[in-house]
Design a protein around this motif. Structure first.
Motif: not given
Length: 334
Positions: A254-259, A328-334
């Motif tokens: 999963l990756v999140h990119v802020p607007a 920039p993209p932010e990788k999400l890890t759990f």
């Protein structure tokens, strides 16, 4: 984006057309309330038409399947497609009126919309079958639910059997049939649609990290219900976009990119702008995180302007947006 001597990629868009009429109001009215509008705008619209035009402007060679009516609005549509360079071979003039849409846009950029589908609802599986050669020759097929569902399903089945990637924006949301789910490689949904997709009504109140956890918790069920699915993209408005990508091992990253920061004037069509940027990046071979960046930039470009077609960026404008600062993209890890 860099110049290339090779021909631009071909996208096939399951389009739709509505003559869109939008009124600007100070705020959205309460039920039963009448407000005086302070602005009015009319333009050709429809989720599929927006994406077809937007992709063409960003450098793809686009063919589209659209149903329009026997009216002046359809004449305007055909003139628009010719001006934009979109291939109208599979645009069909069908009995009755074209589609029409009405939107109210508040001063804060929020909106409420009603759409009468008109000729869009008259497209059939046979219309998609007649476009088989164009679908099979495409580099990507894009569809949404303002086009008649049988046409979308058959087009996706043709593409899937040929190994052509398919991208579905299931909006307005409805539960897709199994055959369509089995031929969909990428889903683009907003928060409301994601809540229906994941059967998680509370999703609308969650933080981004919690939405990502909800996707992770439902990844096995998602893979079963959507066996061909490789990517899920959730657009989050001012919070950017969340992407989930399924690897060959069955696991999801999963990756999140802020607007990017933007003063929203009109959010109508921002999701279509996102889809244009995202699909353009995919056609260019970009990774998921980069595709989310391109989508966010194009969506923000539309939201910062009035109207939709006039706000959809051209390739040179996207180049300029990419040259500026962006989250920039932010990788999400759990």
């Amino acid at each position: 984006m860099t110049a290339s001597a090779s021909p631009p990629p071909r996208a096939f868009v399951l389009g739709n057309f509505v003559q869109a009429c939008c009124w600007q109001v100070a705020r959205l009215p309460a039920p039963g309330e009448t407000l005086q509008a302070h602005g009015f705008h009319k333009e050709a619209g429809g989720k599929g038409l927006n994406v077809a035009v937007g992709l063409q402007r960003l450098g793809a060679r686009v063919q589209t399947l659209i149903g329009c009516g026997q009216d002046a609005a359809a004449d305007e549509l055909l003139a628009l497609l010719a001006t934009e360079g979109v291939d109208a071979t599979h645009v069909h003039r069908l009995p009755g009126p074209s589609g029409w849409g009405a939107g109210l846009i508040g001063a804060d950029g929020h909106n409420t919309i009603a759409v009468y589908p008109g000729a869009n609802g008259l497209l059939t599986a046979a219309h998609a079958e007649a476009a088989r050669s164009a679908i099979e020759a495409a580099a990507l097929v894009y569809g949404q639910f303002e086009t008649a569902l049988p046409a979308v399903q058959v087009a996706f089945e043709i593409a899937h059997r040929q190994g052509v990637p398919t991208v579905l924006n299931p909006s307005p949301w409805q539960a897709p049939p199994a055959a369509l789910r089995s031929a969909t490689h990428t889903l683009i949904v907003n928060e409301l649609e994601a809540a229906g997709l994941l059967d998680a009504p509370a999703l609308l109140t969650l933080a981004v990290a919690d939405i990502a956890r909800a996707v992770r918790q439902r990844q096995q069920a998602l893979a079963i219900a959507w066996p061909a699915l490789r990517r899920l993209v959730v657009t989050l408005g001012a919070r950017g976009a969340l992407g989930a990508e399924r690897g060959d091992d069955g696991g999801w990253r999963l990756v999140h990119v802020p607007a990017p920061a933007v003063d929203a004037l009109d959010t109508v069509g921002a999701g279509d702008g996102f889809a244009c940027g995202y699909v353009t990046a995919v056609l260019a071979g970009q990774a998921l995180g980069t595709a989310l960046v391109w989508g966010n930039l194009c969506g923000a470009h539309v939201a910062a302007r009035r109207g939709v077609l006039d706000a959809l960026p051209f390739a040179a404008q996207l180049e300029g947006l990419l040259a500026g600062p962006w989250p920039p993209p932010e990788k999400l890890t759990f």
